[in-house]
Design a protein around this motif. Sequence first.
Motif, PDB file in Angstrom:
ATOM      1  N   GLY A  52      17.814   1.217  19.096  1.00 37.98           N
ATOM      2  CA  GLY A  52      16.344   0.789  19.333  1.00 37.98           C
ATOM      3  C   GLY A  52      16.194   2.428  20.105  1.00 37.98           C
ATOM      4  N   ARG A  53      16.768   3.323  20.186  1.00 43.08           N
ATOM      5  CA  ARG A  53      16.656   4.677  20.841  1.00 43.08           C
ATOM      6  C   ARG A  53      16.082   5.626  20.258  1.00 43.08           C
ATOM      7  NH1 ARG A  53      22.193   6.351  23.336  1.00 43.08           N
ATOM      8  NH2 ARG A  53      23.116   4.336  21.324  1.00 43.08           N
ATOM      9  N   GLU A  54      15.412   5.969  18.335  1.00 43.64           N
ATOM     10  CA  GLU A  54      15.372   7.003  17.788  1.00 43.64           C
ATOM     11  C   GLU A  54      16.224   8.302  18.068  1.00 43.64           C
ATOM     12  OE1 GLU A  54      11.310   7.421  19.328  1.00 43.64           O
ATOM     13  OE2 GLU A  54      10.418   6.329  18.137  1.00 43.64           O
ATOM     14  N   LEU A  55      17.189   8.488  18.001  1.00 41.21           N
ATOM     15  CA  LEU A  55      18.280   9.407  17.892  1.00 41.21           C
ATOM     16  C   LEU A  55      18.498  10.284  17.034  1.00 41.21           C
ATOM     17  CD1 LEU A  55      21.676   6.913  19.083  1.00 41.21           C
ATOM     18  CD2 LEU A  55      20.482   8.413  20.441  1.00 41.21           C
ATOM     19  N   HIS A  56      18.076   9.755  15.408  1.00 43.38           N
ATOM     20  CA  HIS A  56      17.629  10.968  14.599  1.00 43.38           C
ATOM     21  C   HIS A  56      16.584  10.769  12.973  1.00 43.38           C
ATOM     22  CE1 HIS A  56      20.573   8.624  12.558  1.00 43.38           C
ATOM     23  NE2 HIS A  56      21.715   8.045  13.723  1.00 43.38           N
ATOM     24  N   LEU A  57      16.928  11.444  12.455  1.00 44.33           N
ATOM     25  CA  LEU A  57      15.940  10.630  11.458  1.00 44.33           C
ATOM     26  C   LEU A  57      16.257   9.325  10.711  1.00 44.33           C
ATOM     27  CD1 LEU A  57      17.058  11.437   8.638  1.00 44.33           C
ATOM     28  CD2 LEU A  57      16.277  13.540   9.540  1.00 44.33           C
ATOM     29  N   ARG A  58      14.698   9.255   9.973  1.00 44.02           N
ATOM     30  CA  ARG A  58      15.064   7.803   9.613  1.00 44.02           C
ATOM     31  C   ARG A  58      15.354   7.826   7.770  1.00 44.02           C
ATOM     32  NH1 ARG A  58       9.884   4.438   9.547  1.00 44.02           N
ATOM     33  NH2 ARG A  58      11.107   3.656  12.103  1.00 44.02           N
ATOM     34  N   GLU A  59      16.709   7.286   6.612  1.00 41.69           N
ATOM     35  CA  GLU A  59      16.230   7.622   5.335  1.00 41.69           C
ATOM     36  C   GLU A  59      15.119   7.280   5.293  1.00 41.69           C
ATOM     37  OE1 GLU A  59      19.640   6.328   1.799  1.00 41.69           O
ATOM     38  OE2 GLU A  59      19.894   6.460   4.483  1.00 41.69           O
ATOM     39  N   GLY A  60      14.727   5.750   5.357  1.00 40.23           N
ATOM     40  CA  GLY A  60      13.940   5.501   4.451  1.00 40.23           C
ATOM     41  C   GLY A  60      14.100   4.319   4.410  1.00 40.23           C
ATOM     42  N   VAL A  61      12.287   4.101   3.522  1.00 42.86           N
ATOM     43  CA  VAL A  61      12.989   2.480   3.820  1.00 42.86           C
ATOM     44  C   VAL A  61      12.843   1.566   2.198  1.00 42.86           C
ATOM     45  CG1 VAL A  61      10.985   2.440   5.415  1.00 42.86           C
ATOM     46  CG2 VAL A  61      10.268   2.527   3.041  1.00 42.86           C
ATOM     47  N   VAL A  62      12.911   0.107   2.114  1.00 41.11           N
ATOM     48  CA  VAL A  62      12.989  -0.720   0.715  1.00 41.11           C
ATOM     49  C   VAL A  62      12.405  -1.978   1.076  1.00 41.11           C
ATOM     50  CG1 VAL A  62      14.979  -2.369   0.042  1.00 41.11           C
ATOM     51  CG2 VAL A  62      16.465  -0.622   0.679  1.00 41.11           C
ATOM     52  N   ALA A  65       0.647  -0.972   0.150  1.00 36.18           N
ATOM     53  CA  ALA A  65      -0.287  -0.077  -0.341  1.00 36.18           C
ATOM     54  C   ALA A  65       1.269   1.431   0.367  1.00 36.18           C
ATOM     55  CB  ALA A  65      -0.631  -0.129   1.091  1.00 36.18           C
ATOM     56  N   LEU A  66       0.931   2.082  -0.969  1.00 39.69           N
ATOM     57  CA  LEU A  66       2.054   3.212  -0.841  1.00 39.69           C
ATOM     58  C   LEU A  66       1.371   4.194   0.149  1.00 39.69           C
ATOM     59  CD1 LEU A  66       3.310   5.159  -3.765  1.00 39.69           C
ATOM     60  CD2 LEU A  66       1.459   5.943  -4.119  1.00 39.69           C
ATOM     61  N   ASP A  67       0.472   4.576   0.775  1.00 37.47           N
ATOM     62  CA  ASP A  67       0.267   5.514   2.134  1.00 37.47           C
ATOM     63  C   ASP A  67       1.124   4.617   3.050  1.00 37.47           C
ATOM     64  OD1 ASP A  67      -1.409   6.999   0.601  1.00 37.47           O
ATOM     65  OD2 ASP A  67      -2.719   6.016   1.451  1.00 37.47           O
ATOM     66  N   LYS A  68       1.396   3.679   3.237  1.00 34.66           N
ATOM     67  CA  LYS A  68       2.066   2.804   4.085  1.00 34.66           C
ATOM     68  C   LYS A  68       2.970   2.791   3.856  1.00 34.66           C
ATOM     69  CE  LYS A  68       2.406   0.396   8.176  1.00 34.66           C
ATOM     70  NZ  LYS A  68       1.818   0.790   8.925  1.00 34.66           N
ATOM     71  N   VAL A  69       4.109   3.109   2.489  1.00 35.17           N
ATOM     72  CA  VAL A  69       5.371   2.901   2.716  1.00 35.17           C
ATOM     73  C   VAL A  69       5.435   4.190   2.374  1.00 35.17           C
ATOM     74  CG1 VAL A  69       7.064   2.679   0.528  1.00 35.17           C
ATOM     75  CG2 VAL A  69       5.022   0.755   0.295  1.00 35.17           C
ATOM     76  N   LEU A  70       4.750   5.403   2.156  1.00 37.42           N
ATOM     77  CA  LEU A  70       5.671   6.471   2.319  1.00 37.42           C
ATOM     78  C   LEU A  70       5.357   7.341   3.671  1.00 37.42           C
ATOM     79  CD1 LEU A  70       3.604   8.252  -0.944  1.00 37.42           C
ATOM     80  CD2 LEU A  70       6.073   7.384  -0.542  1.00 37.42           C
ATOM     81  N   GLU A  71       4.278   7.104   4.469  1.00 37.99           N
ATOM     82  CA  GLU A  71       4.224   7.062   6.280  1.00 37.99           C
ATOM     83  C   GLU A  71       5.518   6.450   6.657  1.00 37.99           C
ATOM     84  OE1 GLU A  71       2.387   4.851   9.603  1.00 37.99           O
ATOM     85  OE2 GLU A  71       1.247   5.169   7.920  1.00 37.99           O
ATOM     86  N   LEU A  72       6.048   4.974   5.949  1.00 40.09           N
ATOM     87  CA  LEU A  72       7.250   4.727   6.866  1.00 40.09           C
ATOM     88  C   LEU A  72       8.699   4.696   6.571  1.00 40.09           C
ATOM     89  CD1 LEU A  72       5.799   0.653   7.459  1.00 40.09           C
ATOM     90  CD2 LEU A  72       6.365   2.008   9.412  1.00 40.09           C
ATOM     91  N   ALA A  73       8.801   5.463   5.375  1.00 40.04           N
ATOM     92  CA  ALA A  73       9.970   5.833   4.752  1.00 40.04           C
ATOM     93  C   ALA A  73      10.770   7.182   6.175  1.00 40.04           C
ATOM     94  CB  ALA A  73       9.745   6.478   3.370  1.00 40.04           C
ATOM     95  N   SER A  74       9.828   7.849   6.383  1.00 39.13           N
ATOM     96  CA  SER A  74       9.659   8.804   7.681  1.00 39.13           C
ATOM     97  C   SER A  74       9.485   8.524   8.810  1.00 39.13           C
ATOM     98  CB  SER A  74       8.575   9.868   7.352  1.00 39.13           C
ATOM     99  OG  SER A  74       8.899  10.925   6.352  1.00 39.13           O
ATOM    100  N   GLY A  75       9.686   9.372   9.614  1.00 40.03           N
ATOM    101  CA  GLY A  75      10.350   9.330  11.285  1.00 40.03           C
ATOM    102  C   GLY A  75      11.640   9.093  12.134  1.00 40.03           C
ATOM    103  N   ARG A  76      11.807   8.380  12.725  1.00 37.53           N
ATOM    104  CA  ARG A  76      12.593   7.868  13.532  1.00 37.53           C
ATOM    105  C   ARG A  76      13.515   6.969  13.420  1.00 37.53           C
ATOM    106  NH1 ARG A  76      14.991  13.107  15.125  1.00 37.53           N
ATOM    107  NH2 ARG A  76      15.915  12.246  16.255  1.00 37.53           N
ATOM    108  N   GLU A  77      14.843   6.387  13.661  1.00 35.83           N
ATOM    109  CA  GLU A  77      15.645   5.548  12.912  1.00 35.83           C
ATOM    110  C   GLU A  77      15.288   4.305  14.290  1.00 35.83           C
ATOM    111  OE1 GLU A  77      18.111   4.422  15.125  1.00 35.83           O
ATOM    112  OE2 GLU A  77      17.869   6.105  16.389  1.00 35.83           O
ATOM    113  N   THR A  78      14.698   2.995  13.984  1.00 38.76           N
ATOM    114  CA  THR A  78      15.688   1.824  14.800  1.00 38.76           C
ATOM    115  C   THR A  78      16.187   1.599  15.246  1.00 38.76           C
ATOM    116  OG1 THR A  78      14.579   0.587  13.563  1.00 38.76           O
ATOM    117  CG2 THR A  78      12.434   1.761  14.139  1.00 38.76           C
ATOM    118  N   VAL A  79      17.661   1.328  14.217  1.00 35.02           N
ATOM    119  CA  VAL A  79      18.680   0.638  14.560  1.00 35.02           C
ATOM    120  C   VAL A  79      18.842   0.698  15.798  1.00 35.02           C
ATOM    121  CG1 VAL A  79      21.108   0.054  14.207  1.00 35.02           C
ATOM    122  CG2 VAL A  79      18.992   0.858  12.312  1.00 35.02           C
TER     123      VAL A  79
END
Length: 355
Positions: free
Chosen positions: A310-320, A294-308
């Motif tokens: 476990g502390r949401e230290l900075h923004l997320r680059e995107g998704v594959v 679902a395109l909306d779900k992909v674009l939603e998850l492309a943004s936000g905070r990083e999860t690597v």
Amino acid sequence: MSTLRVTAEVLTIHEHPNADALELAQVGLYRAVVAKGAYRSGDIAVYIPEQAVLPAGLIEELGLTGRLAGRASDRVKAVRLRGELSQGIVCRPKALTETDLERAATEGTDFAGLLGITKWSPPIPPTMSGEVESAPELLPWVDIENLQRYPDIFAPDEPVVLTEKLHGTACLVTYVASTGRLLVSSKGFGSKGLALREDPRNLYWRAVRGHGVAEVAARLAERFGAERVGIFGEVYGAGVQDLVYGADARSAALGFAAFDVCAEIGGRVEWLDAAELLDGELPLVPRLHEGPFALDKVLELASGRETVSGRELHLREGVVIRPAAERYSPVTGGRAIAKAVSPAYLTRKGGTEYE
């Protein structure tokens, strides 16, 4: 980094919500800011994507002198204009005045060479460089196209897997079963068929040795009876890029996360499920979602905070995005795989793009 093509495209024009003299020209899912009235929906124009490097003459013709990115102010980069994200340039260069753009759009003609446009190559810091050698046995990585440029790669509701895209540097590892030889390379060197000679100071070799990647590849080769095994991962941390995920590549705490694996079995290279094969063996890129595309779900998850971290230290680059079952895509002419990148990542200040 995706492939660079400069093509004629059919435009859809949208109102700019914050500027009376501007509009938004849509190509695929990208939108580029244009002067109001310059185009109408259904018109055909040339689209120059991000990461394109333009010659001086074309920059002057388009009225962009001093307004592009890079030291020479010649590189196309995503920007926000009056609050709206603008990705790429929509134009009709004088060199194509006599060109049938409608036919070119239908045939997918690439005008990059004719217009003198080249693809930007990120600089290579010393820790990512080193002595190289020819490596015909190296299993190469593929360019991942942006979903916004090619929105038809996945069918609606097709089962897909979304993993977090990390901002580091890609490490290519190939284990050759017949000789036990290990080949290590970067995406840039790997695209030229080159491998880095082992050096304890080299970032990629440090990651491979520090995380035991060679031993994992050897075990996979034995398990599948494979001639070659390729493991692909992201090396990250302070000293690599501006996003660090709480790791430090200048010390033993450098980060590594595997994102893909393939094996040559019976002379045929097959892409395998990295999460299934490497879980518990190597650190993996975070898996963010599994389910129908679902395109909306992909674009939603492309943004936000990083999860690597476990502390949401900075923004997320995107998704594959990958299909749940590996398949061929007629859209890409290869693997069905794509990326979606966060607008905040594209427009961040002080970002680095080394390779």
